[in-house]
Design a protein around this motif. Structure first.
Motif, PDB file in Angstrom:
ATOM      1  N   GLU A 214      49.247  40.762  40.456  1.00 15.79           N
ATOM      2  CA  GLU A 214      48.809  39.816  39.450  1.00 15.79           C
ATOM      3  C   GLU A 214      48.806  37.606  39.554  1.00 15.79           C
ATOM      4  O   GLU A 214      49.150  37.568  40.356  1.00 15.79           O
ATOM      5  CB  GLU A 214      50.318  39.435  38.332  1.00 15.79           C
ATOM      6  CG  GLU A 214      50.242  40.691  37.453  1.00 15.79           C
ATOM      7  CD  GLU A 214      51.698  41.032  36.438  1.00 15.79           C
ATOM      8  OE1 GLU A 214      51.745  40.821  35.502  1.00 15.79           O
ATOM      9  OE2 GLU A 214      52.412  39.911  36.842  1.00 15.79           O
ATOM     10  N   THR A 215      47.999  36.582  38.583  1.00 12.84           N
ATOM     11  CA  THR A 215      48.311  36.091  39.150  1.00 12.84           C
ATOM     12  C   THR A 215      49.717  35.570  38.170  1.00 12.84           C
ATOM     13  O   THR A 215      49.471  36.430  37.686  1.00 12.84           O
ATOM     14  CB  THR A 215      46.906  35.074  38.154  1.00 12.84           C
ATOM     15  OG1 THR A 215      46.650  35.282  36.907  1.00 12.84           O
ATOM     16  CG2 THR A 215      45.871  35.939  38.947  1.00 12.84           C
ATOM     17  N   ILE A 216      49.653  34.371  38.440  1.00 11.25           N
ATOM     18  CA  ILE A 216      50.455  33.348  37.283  1.00 11.25           C
ATOM     19  C   ILE A 216      50.457  33.290  35.982  1.00 11.25           C
ATOM     20  O   ILE A 216      51.416  33.598  35.335  1.00 11.25           O
ATOM     21  CB  ILE A 216      50.764  31.961  38.000  1.00 11.25           C
ATOM     22  CG1 ILE A 216      51.181  32.347  39.456  1.00 11.25           C
ATOM     23  CG2 ILE A 216      51.662  31.394  37.071  1.00 11.25           C
ATOM     24  CD1 ILE A 216      51.333  31.053  40.588  1.00 11.25           C
ATOM     25  N   GLU A 217      49.307  33.608  35.676  1.00 13.82           N
ATOM     26  CA  GLU A 217      48.778  32.901  34.330  1.00 13.82           C
ATOM     27  C   GLU A 217      49.163  34.875  33.899  1.00 13.82           C
ATOM     28  O   GLU A 217      49.404  34.777  32.925  1.00 13.82           O
ATOM     29  CB  GLU A 217      47.583  32.710  34.554  1.00 13.82           C
ATOM     30  CG  GLU A 217      47.000  31.103  33.864  1.00 13.82           C
ATOM     31  CD  GLU A 217      46.823  30.970  36.184  1.00 13.82           C
ATOM     32  OE1 GLU A 217      46.873  31.570  37.167  1.00 13.82           O
ATOM     33  OE2 GLU A 217      46.917  29.728  36.607  1.00 13.82           O
ATOM     34  N   HIS A 218      48.552  35.588  34.523  1.00 10.51           N
ATOM     35  CA  HIS A 218      48.264  36.810  34.053  1.00 10.51           C
ATOM     36  C   HIS A 218      50.469  37.250  33.333  1.00 10.51           C
ATOM     37  O   HIS A 218      50.287  38.148  32.971  1.00 10.51           O
ATOM     38  CB  HIS A 218      47.870  37.575  35.316  1.00 10.51           C
ATOM     39  CG  HIS A 218      46.718  38.246  35.281  1.00 10.51           C
ATOM     40  ND1 HIS A 218      45.942  38.651  36.253  1.00 10.51           N
ATOM     41  CD2 HIS A 218      45.646  37.734  34.024  1.00 10.51           C
ATOM     42  CE1 HIS A 218      44.497  38.280  36.121  1.00 10.51           C
ATOM     43  NE2 HIS A 218      44.605  37.967  34.874  1.00 10.51           N
TER      44      HIS A 218
ATOM     45  N   ARG B 200      51.508  35.274  30.622  1.00 14.44           N
ATOM     46  CA  ARG B 200      51.035  36.063  29.641  1.00 14.44           C
ATOM     47  C   ARG B 200      51.722  37.686  28.870  1.00 14.44           C
ATOM     48  O   ARG B 200      51.886  37.743  28.235  1.00 14.44           O
ATOM     49  CB  ARG B 200      49.062  36.824  29.356  1.00 14.44           C
ATOM     50  CG  ARG B 200      48.830  34.964  28.867  1.00 14.44           C
ATOM     51  CD  ARG B 200      47.145  35.372  28.741  1.00 14.44           C
ATOM     52  NE  ARG B 200      46.680  35.481  30.027  1.00 14.44           N
ATOM     53  CZ  ARG B 200      45.738  34.846  31.124  1.00 14.44           C
ATOM     54  NH1 ARG B 200      46.023  33.313  30.492  1.00 14.44           N
ATOM     55  NH2 ARG B 200      45.285  35.128  31.494  1.00 14.44           N
TER      56      ARG B 200
END
Lengths: 320, 320
Positions: free
Chosen positions: B220-224, B227
Motif C-alpha cells: 500500500e501507499t500511505i494514501e491507500h 482511505r
C-alpha cells in the motif's frame, strides 16, 4: 472562495499513484480475515493464484505472452505449500486473488516457467500496473511468512493464521504480524542556487544518479530521518522537509516515503565506503537526465521510481 | 518574491516536533556502528544507561525525583544482560547513551525502583521531552531484540551485532534488522459541513474520542492505507489525503503517520466488533474537547498525541 486544507501547489493531486507498484486495487477485506478465509477463497471457481519460488514470481510464457496467473489445477506439479499461502484480496468481480509459495526450485522449473525477481517485473515492465501492485503485496507477504517460520522468542515452529497475516508460535503462543519497513527517500534542493543533490551507490548501473535514501530508525520522526540520512550520506545540512509521495517497494517489504529537503549548506562530504559519489546538479542537468536512457553518461532512475517522481515534480513545480 | 516548495499554509513549520517521543537529539552515528561500538561506549566514564525489565523502563525514585539514568556501577544487582544491550547514540557533550535489558523481574525489584510502561512515561509526563525521546528509541530496540532471540528461518539462536541494530543466526547466518511499523492515523474532514470524524476503541477511557488509525499493509501507499482504514472503520469514503506530521510510538515500535483525509460521504457505518463508536463532531465541539480534562463527558487525546495535533491544527489552520 473557500480555501481547502487539501489544496496544495504540487503539480499532481496524488503523486503516489504515479509510482510503480502502487496500482493494487484489490479489496483486502482486512477486517474480515478469519481462519476460513483462505480455504473459502481457494474453493471459489476461477480463483487466480500468483506462485513464488523463493522470492521470485513464476511467469508462464507461451511465445510472446507472459502470464503470472495460475489456476489451482496448474499448481500440483510445482509442489504448492498451501499452509503458507496468502489471501491478497478480491477483484471488482468478487474473484479472490491468492499467493502461494511452491517447493520446486527455480532450477528445476520447466522452461515454459520463468521465475522472475520483483525488481525485474518493474524494470522490464513485464506486468500491467494492477498486476504489478498485486505482485508487490504478494512478494512482501510471501517473504515475511518465509522468514518467520520459527518463533523469535522461543525458537519453536510458528503457524500461519487468518490468510497469512498473522503467525502464532505452536509452543509459547507468541504472535507476529506482517512487516513493512519505512524508508525515507529525499530530494535535497538548494532553491537559491536552483540545484538538487543526487548520489550513486556502488551497486548502481554506471552513470545513474538518484535521491539519497535510508531506513527510518526506531524513535525517529520522518523529518528527523530525512535530515539524519542526508547528513550522514552527503554532509549536507537540511532545514525544512516536505512530504511528497509514497511507494510500496517489495524488495522485500519497504514503504518508500518520498520528501523534499531544504539545503542549508553547500559543501559535500562523503564516506566512500558508503556511497560512490554525491553531487549537486542544476535544473538543466536533471531535466536532461530524466529523459536520458540507461547507458547515457549520466541519467536519472526510470519512470515509476519514486526518485524519478521527486525529481520530475521539482522540475514541473508551478513557479508563481 | 521567489516562491518556495517548502512554504505551506500549515500553522506550524514542523508539527512532528510538537508530538510526544519526538525530542530525541542523540547523534546516532548510524554509519559508524561496528562490533566494538557498544563495548567502547560502556567503557567511557560517565556513560548513562536506561535499564528495562521486560518492556518497562526502570525509574529510580528518591522522594520526589524520578530518574531513569543509571551509572554502570548501579547495574550489577539488577542482573544486566549486556549481550542484548543497545547503543542509542551520543549526547552533545560526547557522552554515550545505552539501553540494557535486566534479568530481575518487576516483582523482585526493590521499592526504590519503579518499573514503568512507556505509555505511562508519556501519559503521566514523567520525563522531559529529550529523555522521553531516548526512552522511545530504547524501548523499541529492547523489544525488537527480545522478540528476535531465535532465527525466523531455522529456529537456531541469534546473536546481537553492531550495538544492537542487527541480529545474526548462529546456524544459518540469516540477518534481521530493527523493525518499525508504519501506522496511518487520520483526521477525516468534511469541509462543507465544517466537521470532522472521530471514533473510540473499546479499550479507550470513557468519553475519549480520537482519530481513526491502522497499520499500513504490504503493497500500500500511505494514501491507500488512509482511505482503506477510514472506510473499513467508519464506512466513510475519502478522496484527497494530505500528510501532516509523524511521531515515534514505541508500543512497541510504530511510526505514526498523521494525515488529513477529505470526506466524500456522510453516512457512518461501523462494525461494533471493531470500534465502539464513530461520530461527526463540529468545529465547536472539538474545540471544547481539546481543552476538556480526561473524565469529561467527551474529550480528545492529550497534548503530545499526534491525534491531538491533527485536531488542533485543523482548528488553527489559517482561513484565507
Amino acid at each position: 472562495m473557500t480555501a481547502s486544507i487539501f489544496d496544495t501547489d504540487a503539480p499532481h493531486p496524488e503523486p503516489s499513484t504515479l509510482t510503480a507498484f502502487s496500482g493494487n486495487t484489490l479489496d483486502r477485506q482486512a477486517e474480515y480475515r478469519d481462519e476460513d478465509c483462505l480455504q473459502n477463497a481457494l474453493a471459489v471457481e476461477g480463483t487466480h493464484i500468483l506462485a513464488f519460488t523463493g522470492n521470485r514470481l513464476i511467469l508462464k510464457h507461451d511465445g510472446q505472452v507472459l502470464d503470472p496467473l495460475f489456476g489451482a489445477y496448474e499448481l500440483p506439479e510445482l509442489q504448492p505449500d498451501f499452509e503458507n499461502a496468502v489471501l491478497l484480496g478480491y477483484r471488482d468481480n468478487g474473484e479472490p486473488r491468492i499467493a502461494v509459495p511452491v517447493g520446486i526450485s527455480a532450477d528445476d522449473l520447466e522452461s515454459r516457467f520463468k521465475p522472475t525477481e520483483t525488481r525485474a517485473l518493474y524494470r522490464d515492465e513485464l506486468l500491467d500496473e494492477e498486476l504489478l501492485g498485486e505482485a508487490a503485496q504478494a512478494a512482501a507477504l510471501i517473504h515475511w511468512n518465509a522468514t518467520n517460520r520459527f518463533c523469535g522468542k522461543c525458537g519453536a515452529p510458528m503457524e500461519s493464521r487468518i490468510g497469512g497475516y498473522r503467525r502464532v508460535c505452536t509452543a509459547c503462543q507468541h504472535m507476529t504480524f506482517p512487516r513493512t519497513d519505512p524508508v525515507v527517500i529525499m530530494l535535497t534542493i538548494d532553491e537559491e542556487r536552483d540545484c538538487c543533490l543526487l548520489g550513486r551507490s556502488h551497486h548502481f548501473q554506471e552513470g545513474m544518479y538518484s535521491c539519497l535514501a535510508g531506513f527510518v530508525e526506531p524513535g525517529e520522526t520522518i523529518e528527523h530521518a530525512v535530515r539524519r540520512e542526508t547528513f550522514e550520506e552527503s554532509g549536507i545540512e537540511t532545514a525544512r522537509v516536505r512530504y511528497h509521495a509514497s511507494q510500496p517497494w517489495p524488495m522485500p517489504h519497504s514503504l518508500m516515503i518520498g520528501c523534499y529537503a531544504e539545503a542549508r549548506s553547500v559543501e559535500i562530504k562523503i564516506d566512500e565506503q558508503e556511497i560512490a559519489d554525491c553531487r549537486w546538479f542544476s535544473r538543466q542537468e536533471v531535466t536532461t537526465m530524466l529523459d536520458a536512457l540507461p547507458g547515457s553518461a549520466v541519467f536519472a532512475p526510470q519512470k515509476g521510481a519514486i526518485a524519478h517522481r521527486l525529481i520530475r515534480d521539482w522540475i514541473d513545480w508551478p513557479r508563481k
